[in-house]
Design a protein around this motif. Structure first.
Motif, PDB file in Angstrom:
ATOM      1  N   ARG A   6      44.420 -48.915 -13.395  1.00 34.40           N
ATOM      2  CA  ARG A   6      45.152 -49.565 -14.383  1.00 34.40           C
ATOM      3  C   ARG A   6      44.510 -49.033 -15.854  1.00 34.40           C
ATOM      4  NH1 ARG A   6      47.026 -54.663 -13.624  1.00 34.40           N
ATOM      5  NH2 ARG A   6      47.441 -55.479 -11.627  1.00 34.40           N
ATOM      6  N   TYR A   7      43.501 -48.711 -16.013  1.00 33.56           N
ATOM      7  CA  TYR A   7      43.176 -48.520 -17.316  1.00 33.56           C
ATOM      8  C   TYR A   7      42.915 -46.978 -17.490  1.00 33.56           C
ATOM      9  CZ  TYR A   7      42.515 -53.621 -17.790  1.00 33.56           C
ATOM     10  OH  TYR A   7      42.836 -55.055 -17.605  1.00 33.56           O
ATOM     11  N   ASP A  50      45.433 -44.867 -18.078  1.00 33.98           N
ATOM     12  CA  ASP A  50      46.355 -44.778 -19.110  1.00 33.98           C
ATOM     13  C   ASP A  50      46.009 -45.183 -20.543  1.00 33.98           C
ATOM     14  OD1 ASP A  50      47.766 -43.203 -17.373  1.00 33.98           O
ATOM     15  OD2 ASP A  50      49.117 -45.049 -16.759  1.00 33.98           O
ATOM     16  N   VAL A  51      45.274 -46.208 -20.383  1.00 36.12           N
ATOM     17  CA  VAL A  51      44.680 -47.078 -21.425  1.00 36.12           C
ATOM     18  C   VAL A  51      43.697 -46.143 -22.342  1.00 36.12           C
ATOM     19  CG1 VAL A  51      43.759 -49.059 -22.688  1.00 36.12           C
ATOM     20  CG2 VAL A  51      45.279 -49.550 -20.668  1.00 36.12           C
ATOM     21  N   ALA A  71      45.575 -43.214 -23.873  1.00 36.32           N
ATOM     22  CA  ALA A  71      46.262 -43.403 -25.027  1.00 36.32           C
ATOM     23  C   ALA A  71      45.191 -43.505 -26.137  1.00 36.32           C
ATOM     24  CB  ALA A  71      46.957 -44.685 -24.765  1.00 36.32           C
ATOM     25  N   GLU A  72      44.094 -44.363 -26.083  1.00 33.95           N
ATOM     26  CA  GLU A  72      43.103 -44.447 -26.931  1.00 33.95           C
ATOM     27  C   GLU A  72      42.719 -42.992 -27.333  1.00 33.95           C
ATOM     28  OE1 GLU A  72      40.862 -46.408 -29.924  1.00 33.95           O
ATOM     29  OE2 GLU A  72      42.263 -47.165 -28.278  1.00 33.95           O
ATOM     30  N   SER A  74      35.623 -48.099 -24.745  1.00 34.36           N
ATOM     31  CA  SER A  74      36.015 -48.231 -23.476  1.00 34.36           C
ATOM     32  C   SER A  74      34.905 -49.441 -22.800  1.00 34.36           C
ATOM     33  CB  SER A  74      36.099 -47.067 -22.437  1.00 34.36           C
ATOM     34  OG  SER A  74      36.816 -46.222 -23.136  1.00 34.36           O
ATOM     35  N   ARG A 131      35.825 -52.972 -24.310  1.00 29.91           N
ATOM     36  CA  ARG A 131      37.020 -53.193 -23.434  1.00 29.91           C
ATOM     37  C   ARG A 131      36.983 -53.884 -22.247  1.00 29.91           C
ATOM     38  NH1 ARG A 131      42.672 -52.376 -24.472  1.00 29.91           N
ATOM     39  NH2 ARG A 131      42.052 -50.821 -26.091  1.00 29.91           N
TER      40      ARG A 131
END
Length: 254
Positions: free
Chosen positions: A157-158, A160-161, A164-165, A200, A203
């Motif tokens: 899930r994360y 890609d997050v 992107a960051e 990260s 988050r």
């Protein structure tokens, strides 16, 4: 598992292969790969038969063969290693087009190329016909510890997050005139990696607190049931059963 999003390796479809439960496809692919590995490398015809079986799966899944061929590029590092083996391996030498190559190295290169390529293609077909979140559910149905599948789900899930960051940080550095030209840029890049780790981590803490506030008790809610019927297990077994016949014939034939 949550709804998530489709991965770029997944090719949406409604074929019979797409509709099979993920645990059935996982077991079928694993059995197929093990049978390929167990095949004597001298039986060239057997590897052709395995390739034909995978071609049948491609047709049944209604996939574009060119897409499958493009994705095989991922094994190029192994191909490069295989091509080096005849030159570096020891043992009896044979002349090929005037070049003396190791016979054992040639066999080893063929073994890696044939079995590795078939395994890669089988994995490509699995990824193209099964969404990653369903694969994780299938692994869980095969008695994989739920903690491991949850960790893999969050990575999925994360990932890609975080990527992107990282791209936003890259744009910010470029907007300030930074360009990594030599070793002097190492310090800036190292600080960027440190900042990315901290962001990260923070988050992850916020996501965990949000989950706990919504009643998370160590188990993720299952939104999709992936139970398999006897008919579905039978359909998935068609590939490994056909491969088993090829393997048996390869061992019995002289």
């Amino acid at each position: 598992m949550g709804a998530g999003h489709a991965h770029r390796l997944y090719v949406p479809g409604a074929s019979v292969v797409h509709r099979l439960p993920p645990q059935c496809k996982l077991v079928a692919v694993l059995a197929f790969v093990l049978l390929v590995v167990a095949t004597p490398r001298e039986r060239f015809w057997a590897f052709g038969a395995y390739a034909a079986l995978l071609a049948v799966v491609v047709v049944a899944a209604r996939l574009n063969p060119l897409m499958v061929l493009r994705r095989i590029v991922i094994e190029l590092p192994f191909v490069a290693f295989a091509f080096l083996m005849p030159f570096v391996a020891e043992g009896e030498k044979v002349a090929v087009l005037g070049v003396h190559l190791s016979q054992s190295g040639l066999w080893g290169a063929w073994n890696i190329l044939a079995k590795g390529t078939l395994g890669v293609v089988a994995s490509i077909l699995l990824a193209a016909t099964t969404e990653p979140r369903l694969l994780l559910l299938g692994v869980e149905r095969l008695r994989m510890p739920q903690l491991i599948t949850q960790i893999a789900a969050f990575m999925l899930r994360y990932g890609d997050v975080v990527t992107a960051e990282l791209n936003r940080m890259k744009v910010a550095r470029a907007a300030r005139g930074f360009e990594a030209r030599d070793i002097r840029a190492t310090g800036v890049l190292a600080r960027s990696v440190g900042a990315l780790f901290l962001r990260s981590y923070e988050r992850g803490e916020r996501v965990h607190l949000a989950m706990v506030s919504r009643g998370y008790d160590g188990r993720m809610p299952v939104l999709h049931e992936v139970g398999a019927t006897t008919a579905q297990w039978t359909a998935a077994a068609a590939l490994p059963l056909a491969a088993a016949l090829v393997t048996a014939a390869a061992w019995m034939m002289p």
